[in-house]
Scaffold this motif. Structure first.
Motif, PDB file in Angstrom:
ATOM      1  N   THR B 201       0.813  -1.212   0.000  1.00 42.54           N
ATOM      2  CA  THR B 201       0.000   0.000   0.000  1.00 42.54           C
ATOM      3  C   THR B 201       0.849   1.265   0.000  1.00 42.54           C
ATOM      4  O   THR B 201       0.418   2.310  -0.470  1.00 42.54           O
ATOM      5  CB  THR B 201      -0.937   0.060   1.218  1.00 42.54           C
ATOM      6  OG1 THR B 201      -0.135  -0.117   2.380  1.00 42.54           O
ATOM      7  CG2 THR B 201      -1.995  -0.996   1.147  1.00 42.54           C
ATOM      8  N   ILE B 202       2.027   1.203   0.575  1.00 42.10           N
ATOM      9  CA  ILE B 202       2.927   2.345   0.525  1.00 42.10           C
ATOM     10  C   ILE B 202       4.282   1.893  -0.021  1.00 42.10           C
ATOM     11  O   ILE B 202       4.577   0.695  -0.032  1.00 42.10           O
ATOM     12  CB  ILE B 202       3.125   3.016   1.921  1.00 42.10           C
ATOM     13  CG1 ILE B 202       3.449   1.975   2.980  1.00 42.10           C
ATOM     14  CG2 ILE B 202       1.933   3.843   2.317  1.00 42.10           C
ATOM     15  CD1 ILE B 202       3.791   2.569   4.332  1.00 42.10           C
ATOM     16  N   LEU B 214       8.358   8.705   1.412  1.00 44.53           N
ATOM     17  CA  LEU B 214       7.318   7.698   1.536  1.00 44.53           C
ATOM     18  C   LEU B 214       6.116   8.160   0.711  1.00 44.53           C
ATOM     19  O   LEU B 214       5.703   9.318   0.803  1.00 44.53           O
ATOM     20  CB  LEU B 214       6.950   7.598   3.015  1.00 44.53           C
ATOM     21  CG  LEU B 214       6.366   6.300   3.532  1.00 44.53           C
ATOM     22  CD1 LEU B 214       7.357   5.168   3.334  1.00 44.53           C
ATOM     23  CD2 LEU B 214       6.022   6.459   4.994  1.00 44.53           C
ATOM     24  N   PHE B 215       5.566   7.251  -0.099  1.00 46.43           N
ATOM     25  CA  PHE B 215       4.415   7.593  -0.942  1.00 46.43           C
ATOM     26  C   PHE B 215       3.308   6.569  -0.754  1.00 46.43           C
ATOM     27  O   PHE B 215       3.574   5.415  -0.403  1.00 46.43           O
ATOM     28  CB  PHE B 215       4.815   7.570  -2.428  1.00 46.43           C
ATOM     29  CG  PHE B 215       5.746   8.662  -2.841  1.00 46.43           C
ATOM     30  CD1 PHE B 215       5.266   9.858  -3.324  1.00 46.43           C
ATOM     31  CD2 PHE B 215       7.120   8.476  -2.767  1.00 46.43           C
ATOM     32  CE1 PHE B 215       6.121  10.860  -3.727  1.00 46.43           C
ATOM     33  CE2 PHE B 215       7.987   9.468  -3.160  1.00 46.43           C
ATOM     34  CZ  PHE B 215       7.495  10.662  -3.638  1.00 46.43           C
ATOM     35  N   ASP B 216       2.096   6.988  -1.046  1.00 44.65           N
ATOM     36  CA  ASP B 216       0.991   6.058  -1.141  1.00 44.65           C
ATOM     37  C   ASP B 216       1.063   5.431  -2.530  1.00 44.65           C
ATOM     38  O   ASP B 216       1.183   6.126  -3.531  1.00 44.65           O
ATOM     39  CB  ASP B 216      -0.334   6.804  -0.971  1.00 44.65           C
ATOM     40  CG  ASP B 216      -1.515   5.854  -0.983  1.00 44.65           C
ATOM     41  OD1 ASP B 216      -1.873   5.386   0.099  1.00 44.65           O
ATOM     42  OD2 ASP B 216      -2.024   5.563  -2.084  1.00 44.65           O
ATOM     43  N   SER B 217       0.971   4.100  -2.598  1.00 46.29           N
ATOM     44  CA  SER B 217       1.176   3.423  -3.879  1.00 46.29           C
ATOM     45  C   SER B 217       0.107   3.785  -4.898  1.00 46.29           C
ATOM     46  O   SER B 217       0.396   3.947  -6.076  1.00 46.29           O
ATOM     47  CB  SER B 217       1.171   1.909  -3.692  1.00 46.29           C
ATOM     48  OG  SER B 217       2.162   1.523  -2.801  1.00 46.29           O
ATOM     49  N   ILE B 223       3.898  11.225   1.462  1.00 47.57           N
ATOM     50  CA  ILE B 223       3.524  11.159   2.877  1.00 47.57           C
ATOM     51  C   ILE B 223       4.606  11.763   3.773  1.00 47.57           C
ATOM     52  O   ILE B 223       4.331  12.591   4.625  1.00 47.57           O
ATOM     53  CB  ILE B 223       3.236   9.702   3.308  1.00 47.57           C
ATOM     54  CG1 ILE B 223       2.126   9.114   2.435  1.00 47.57           C
ATOM     55  CG2 ILE B 223       2.852   9.642   4.782  1.00 47.57           C
ATOM     56  CD1 ILE B 223       1.974   7.626   2.575  1.00 47.57           C
ATOM     57  N   MET B 272       9.507   6.027  11.648  1.00 50.26           N
ATOM     58  CA  MET B 272       8.806   6.591  10.521  1.00 50.26           C
ATOM     59  C   MET B 272       7.973   7.808  10.888  1.00 50.26           C
ATOM     60  O   MET B 272       8.010   8.815  10.222  1.00 50.26           O
ATOM     61  CB  MET B 272       7.921   5.537   9.899  1.00 50.26           C
ATOM     62  CG  MET B 272       7.569   5.842   8.496  1.00 50.26           C
ATOM     63  SD  MET B 272       7.401   4.409   7.496  1.00 50.26           S
ATOM     64  CE  MET B 272       6.476   3.289   8.435  1.00 50.26           C
ATOM     65  N   TRP B 273       7.259   7.705  11.950  1.00 49.41           N
ATOM     66  CA  TRP B 273       6.376   8.831  12.255  1.00 49.41           C
ATOM     67  C   TRP B 273       7.139   9.991  12.852  1.00 49.41           C
ATOM     68  O   TRP B 273       6.688  11.113  12.855  1.00 49.41           O
ATOM     69  CB  TRP B 273       5.260   8.396  13.205  1.00 49.41           C
ATOM     70  CG  TRP B 273       5.708   7.570  14.370  1.00 49.41           C
ATOM     71  CD1 TRP B 273       5.746   6.220  14.441  1.00 49.41           C
ATOM     72  CD2 TRP B 273       6.219   8.069  15.594  1.00 49.41           C
ATOM     73  NE1 TRP B 273       6.242   5.831  15.636  1.00 49.41           N
ATOM     74  CE2 TRP B 273       6.543   6.943  16.373  1.00 49.41           C
ATOM     75  CE3 TRP B 273       6.443   9.335  16.128  1.00 49.41           C
ATOM     76  CZ2 TRP B 273       7.073   7.061  17.649  1.00 49.41           C
ATOM     77  CZ3 TRP B 273       6.965   9.432  17.394  1.00 49.41           C
ATOM     78  CH2 TRP B 273       7.277   8.299  18.144  1.00 49.41           C
ATOM     79  N   GLN B 274       8.295   9.698  13.364  1.00 49.76           N
ATOM     80  CA  GLN B 274       8.978  10.748  14.082  1.00 49.76           C
ATOM     81  C   GLN B 274       9.838  11.613  13.182  1.00 49.76           C
ATOM     82  O   GLN B 274       9.909  12.810  13.325  1.00 49.76           O
ATOM     83  CB  GLN B 274       9.868  10.102  15.135  1.00 49.76           C
ATOM     84  CG  GLN B 274       9.781  10.858  16.426  1.00 49.76           C
ATOM     85  CD  GLN B 274      10.513  10.130  17.497  1.00 49.76           C
ATOM     86  OE1 GLN B 274      11.535   9.511  17.250  1.00 49.76           O
ATOM     87  NE2 GLN B 274      10.011  10.188  18.682  1.00 49.76           N
ATOM     88  N   SER B 277       8.008  14.419   9.113  1.00 48.48           N
ATOM     89  CA  SER B 277       6.873  15.191   8.656  1.00 48.48           C
ATOM     90  C   SER B 277       7.397  16.421   7.951  1.00 48.48           C
ATOM     91  O   SER B 277       8.432  16.933   8.300  1.00 48.48           O
ATOM     92  CB  SER B 277       6.060  15.644   9.834  1.00 48.48           C
ATOM     93  OG  SER B 277       6.288  16.987  10.076  1.00 48.48           O
ATOM     94  N   LEU B 279       6.464  19.255   8.080  1.00 43.50           N
ATOM     95  CA  LEU B 279       6.458  20.441   8.927  1.00 43.50           C
ATOM     96  C   LEU B 279       7.784  20.615   9.631  1.00 43.50           C
ATOM     97  O   LEU B 279       8.260  21.717   9.850  1.00 43.50           O
ATOM     98  CB  LEU B 279       5.359  20.310   9.979  1.00 43.50           C
ATOM     99  CG  LEU B 279       3.953  20.205   9.419  1.00 43.50           C
ATOM    100  CD1 LEU B 279       3.002  19.799  10.504  1.00 43.50           C
ATOM    101  CD2 LEU B 279       3.548  21.532   8.817  1.00 43.50           C
ATOM    102  N   ASN B 280       8.356  19.518  10.011  1.00 42.67           N
ATOM    103  CA  ASN B 280       9.567  19.623  10.809  1.00 42.67           C
ATOM    104  C   ASN B 280      10.562  18.557  10.417  1.00 42.67           C
ATOM    105  O   ASN B 280      10.734  17.574  11.115  1.00 42.67           O
ATOM    106  CB  ASN B 280       9.195  19.492  12.288  1.00 42.67           C
ATOM    107  CG  ASN B 280      10.405  19.642  13.159  1.00 42.67           C
ATOM    108  OD1 ASN B 280      11.429  20.124  12.716  1.00 42.67           O
ATOM    109  ND2 ASN B 280      10.285  19.200  14.386  1.00 42.67           N
TER     110      ASN B 280
END
Lengths: 703, 344
Positions: B201-202, B214-217, B223, B272-274, B277, B279-280
């Protein structure tokens, strides 16, 4: 697919050629002057002859018997500048009138004659005044009535010192990155820089701050531009084709620009001095080489500026931009000069000439009074180092004393604030790598020795004139000294070839507060308050790892800012403090009281920041989680398609089709150890007689 | 975590891939050989011999029946995974850069390089139709005239191929019509690697522009961005944790002239989430960083074991044996170059 990719070959595209002709109703409203002003200036002018005529006044009045002789003399003087086609000597009652007209073959020759022959002394009574004939017309036509110049509307740029009013006392700095493509202004904060302004292609080469930080100068092919105010609006433009170097006067009233192009004989334009407030060109100068920029050195208050040419020192004054007392100083052999940063005193030195010793002179301006002269012997070279307040002058003298090989260095310390300016000397036998005064103190630091044995020495100039060595650190990896602008603290840096070694020193007790490294660092820049220091690897000197790092004055690393192709960081200078020395003393006394308040404030902002960071990360995580949930839902919906594609086998989870699994046994060849029996026997045989039989039996068991 | 060293290639490794279960690891290198290994202990199971040029890419279908390899000898070959027999030979005009099986394992795709006057093509064959293979005639051939494909993977459900280009563009090519379904231009320089997540999916793209993204497939929505200081050669998404791994370093051409210190060869884990983004992008948290002597050219996660990831290293200078490490949670024995058939 084919169509979108091969768009170029599409026949439709080839047929349509854009039309370059103007529409019918187009009216050209661009002035030629605006379009190609620089070329128009060189357009040949029709010469009607009048431009080539000069008028010479103060010619001796002679009768016909001496006229021939006069004509010969005049001809001799004036034919140097070009071919004289006609000459006319007006006469009244047999004698000449005392002025003559000469016509040259070309206007340029006439100009040359005006420039060079004006003020020519024929004899005691007769000094020629030479003017262009056309000038008479020009000056006669000046209206007698005074026309008041049109009042220029006042442009309000807002508070030009806006950045000083920052409630958290943040300092600003400019950063050029992406190989010069982008320039940004940041507010420095211990946590992370705050962007104030960011622009693409703001400058074509680099930027400069004015000495008090009011203006930011950017460089362009056509000239320089000054920016300032809250939003960095354009304040002023100075058109100087091909400008490459600039220098501000310390008072921020004037800016000096240099361009290697555009210099013509009659119109000096290599160096131009501009008035910043009006944008007017004040004066142009010729310049052959910009090797020793700044060519004009300013006195600390911007009242005077001086330039050195072979054997002369020319001092100009503002705002007239004329020579001080209308004449230059003749100083045979002058090698270097420097203004005191605290007073209108100029220091210069001349090397040895046969029997005359080398000399360092301190001269008061504008009185031209020599306040101190020091003779030196066997001098190879001198360097003048002023302490920032002008309290001390150090003349670094490289000498080759008679009967010795090699160079000895003397530091001649002039104490400017004392009567007669006493001088003390520190001698050093090792080669000197760097020297620097403590900006507002009486200490100085010296790096000396040969790599890898480089020593850093700190000296203190005491009130009684004694110069004391406070401390010496040996085997330092350093080639540059960077004092904090407030003194006391410093960074010893081994830039470039020394890999960017950094040592943070407190000179009050001479301790190394920290030793660190910024690999391949090329620059060190203190902030104007001495709280922070930045080390950087510039793309101009090194192509990888371009970044700037922010440290506290104690050498604690706060930030690593990686910027793509980072080029240059410059702190915005602050204007001098308005507080008196007493007030500063009082603040220092009550420091504990203030620090309590600030510490509390810091703690508050820190906890707020960490909370913000946590929140931000939470939000980020939440965003990602939400996205994944949505994606997984779609994924679940597609399960039937997946099953169909893989012939009904569920492969979503690794063990989802566990029923279809077949047991498979895999045998692995794990290990094999070959122990040669012969060797094993050999050792016990040797020990046969020593070992008790039980142990011997043990060995047998193994084999 | 003790790495197992696998030695079986004599030149730089170009790609490694696990099969779906993660028990086998396929590796290809510039030395023309394709190796298959047991991932549990690093024992070599066998080789697929036949290519006469550097092998650029390898893929295995979902039930580990067939293996596909593409090579600079202008051919793409299909092998029987178990016996090592060559099932098909597809000749091309230029080197085969990327290849892959679709979700069903019925359709294969491969892309060719833009070289020797030939442009880059993306070819599709349906294995259910033997005629296509016999005639060497793909049912779909998509030309990419502008910028060649440098990395490509199948999207979910076999509907399209996600291709990364020389200029940093990422395109979705429909497997039915060849159309470009979606475009993304987030990278500014060449895409070095594209790897999907387990559920496809990604996907993550590794680029020469020092970032991995990171991309959505399906939507090709961007992302996240992971920033580094060096060109990223390879990146992979952990199948069970919120981690990605990135490997990279100086370009191979510059490797021998710069010291390892400047080169920054290291594999880097980032939560990944950290990280990232938009934004930062500076808030990077490295879970672990391992500095390696040589440049990483490719990496892969298994789908099964949580702790098993692997990197491979390009050779620095002329080192005759190329090794790559398997990081496992188990302490396992090391074994060098023994050929064992997969037991039944």
């Amino acid at each position: 697919m084919q169509d979108t990719v091969d768009m170029v070959d599409d026949p439709e595209y080839e047929e349509e050629e854009p039309s370059f002709s103007d529409p019918e109703d187009f009216v050209d409203d661009v002035e030629d002057d605006e379009l190609l002003g620089d070329i128009l200036r060189e357009k040949p002018q029709e010469a009607d002859g009048i431009d080539s005529v000069v008028v010479v006044d103060n010619v001796p009045q002679v009768g016909p018997e001496r006229l021939e002789k006069l004509k010969n003399v005049i001809h001799k003087i004036f034919s140097k500048f070009g071919k004289i086609t006609t000459e006319f000597y007006p006469e009244v009652e047999g004698t000449t009138k005392g002025y003559i007209f000469l016509e040259y073959a070309a206007p340029t020759q006439a100009l040359e004659a005006v420039k060079n022959a004006d003020g020519y002394k024929l004899d005691k009574q007769h000094t020629f005044r030479v003017n262009l004939f056309t000038d008479f017309d020009k000056y006669m036509n000046i209206s007698d009535e005074w026309e008041t110049p049109e009042k220029q509307p006042f442009k309000d740029f807002g508070n030009m010192r806006h950045w000083i009013e920052d409630p958290d006392c943040r300092d600003q700095y400019s950063v050029i990155y992406e190989a010069g493509e982008r320039t940004a202004i940041f507010s420095n904060d211990a946590k992370e820089p705050i962007t104030v302004e960011e622009r693409a292609r703001w400058t074509e080469t680099y930027v400069r701050w004015s000495p008090k930080g009011t203006y930011l100068a950017t460089f362009h092919q056509r000239g320089i531009a000054l920016w300032g105010g809250e939003k960095f609006k354009q304040i002023q433009r100075f058109s100087h084709q091909g400008v490459s170097l600039i220098d501000f006067s310390p008072c921020e009233r004037y800016v000096v620009t240099f361009s290697p192009l555009m210099d013509t004989k009659e119109d000096p334009q290599a160096i131009i001095i501009w008035d910043i407030l009006t944008g007017q060109k004040k004066r142009g100068f010729h310049c052959e080489s910009s090797a020793h920029w700044p060519i004009f050195k300013w006195s600390h208050d911007g009242k005077f500026f001086a330039r050195m040419t072979p054997d002369t020192l020319s001092i100009y004054e503002t705002p007239s931009m004329g020579l001080l007392d209308k004449k230059s100083l003749k100083i045979t052999g002058i090698k270097d000069f420097s203004w005191s940063p605290g007073d209108n005193i100029i220091a210069f030195w001349v090397p040895e000439d046969k029997d005359i010793p080398a000399r360092v002179t301190l001269m008061q301006m504008p009185s031209r009074q020599e306040i101190r002269v020091r003779n030196l012997f066997n001098v190879v070279d001198c360097k003048l180092h002023w302490q920032r307040n002008g309290d001390y002058l150090c003349v670094k003298v490289d000498r080759t004393p008679k009967g010795t090989q090699g160079v000895v260095t003397n530091f001649e310390i002039f104490r400017m604030r004392e009567k007669q300016v006493p001088v003390d000397v520190v001698e050093m036998k090792e080669s000197i790598i760097a020297f620097a005064w403590e900006p507002n103190g009486s200490k100085f630091a010296v790096l000396h020795g040969e790599s890898p044995r480089i020593n850093a020495s700190f000296y203190h100039v005491k009130n009684n004139g004694k110069i004391e060595l406070i401390k010496m650190f040996d085997k330092q990896q350093a080639n540059s000294i960077f004092w904090s602008p407030q003194g006391q603290f410093m960074v010893l840096a081994g830039l470039r070839s020394m890999n960017g070694a950094l040592a943070f020193v407190d000179t009050s007790d001479c301790t190394m507060m920290n030793i660190a490294e910024h690999y391949m660092a090329s620059d060190v820049e203190w902030d104007p308050t001495g709280r922070y220091v930045v080390t950087s690897v510039s793309w101009w000197s090194h192509k990888v790892d371009n970044a700037y790092w922010l440290w506290t004055f104690q050498g604690r690393l706060l930030q690593k800012n990686n910027k793509d192709r980072f080029c240059q960081l410059l702190w915005r200078p602050r204007p001098p403090t308005l507080l008196s020395t007493e007030q500063i003393k009082m603040i220092k006394k009550d420091l504990k009281k203030y620090s309590k308040i600030f510490e509390q404030k810091d703690r508050l902002s820190q906890s707020k920041a960490s909370k913000e960071l946590v929140d931000k990360r939470r939000a980020m995580m939440e965003d990602y989680r939400r996205y994944r949930e949505a994606a997984l839902q779609i994924y679940q919906e597609q399960k039937s398609i997946r099953l169909e594609l893989r012939g009904g086998v569920d492969t979503d989870e690794l063990d989802s089709n566990v029923d279809d699994w077949e047991e498979e046994t895999i045998e692995f060849f794990i290990n094999e150890e070959i122990i040669p029996l012969g060797d094993l026997y050999f050792i016990p045989q040797k020990l046969w007689k020593i070992l008790p039989s039980s142990q011997y039996n043990g060995a047998e068991c193994i084999s | 975590m003790k790495p197992i060293l696998l030695q079986g290639h004599e030149r730089s490794i170009t790609q490694i891939k696990y099969n779906r279960e993660g028990d086998l690891l396929f590796s290809v290198a510039k030395d023309t050989v394709t190796n298959v290994w047991y991932s549990v202990n690093g024992e070599r199971l066998g080789t697929y011999n036949g290519h006469t040029g550097a092998v650029w890419c390898v893929d295995c279908d979902w039930d580990t029946k067939n293996v596909l390899t593409g090579s600079a000898d202008n051919s793409c070959r299909l092998w029987d995974c178990e016996t090592g027999k060559q099932l098909a030979l597809l000749n091309t005009n230029s080197a085969v850069r990327t290849c892959g099986f679709d979700f069903s394992g019925n359709i294969i795709m491969f892309s060719t390089d833009k070289q020797m006057g030939y442009q880059c093509y993306l070819n599709f064959f349906d294995l259910r139709d033997p005629q296509q293979i016999d005639d060497n005639q793909p049912y779909l051939s998509v030309p990419c005239s502008d910028h060649k494909i440098t990395s490509a993977v199948w999207g979910p459900l076999g509907e399209f191929v996600i291709a990364g280009h020389e200029n940093g563009e990422i395109n979705q090519f429909s497997a039915k019509s060849g159309e470009v379904l979606k475009k993304a231009k987030e990278h500014s320089r060449q895409i070095n690697d594209i790897q999907p997540s387990v559920d496809l999916t990604i996907f993550i793209s590794a680029s020469k522009d020092n970032t991995a993204k990171l991309f959505d497939s399906t939507s090709l929505d961007h992302i996240k961005t992971f920033k580094t200081e060096r060109p990223v050669n390879s990146a992979a998404i952990s199948p069970i944790m919120d981690h990605v791994v990135m490997g990279g370093g100086q370009e191979a051409m510059e490797v021998t002239t710069t010291s390892t210190r400047i080169g920054k060869f290291e594999a880097r884990y980032a939560k990944m989430w950290q990280f990232a983004s938009l934004l930062n992008p500076t808030a990077s948290t490295n879970i672990t960083q391992s500095s390696l002597e040589e440049g990483i050219t490719n990496s892969a996660f298994t789908t099964s074991s949580p702790h098993l990831s692997s990197f491979k290293f390009s050779c620095k200078g002329w080192v005759p044996v190329i090794e790559f490490n398997l990081f496992t949670s188990h302490r396992l024995l090391q074994n060098k170059g023994r050929e064992v058939r997969r037991g039944l």
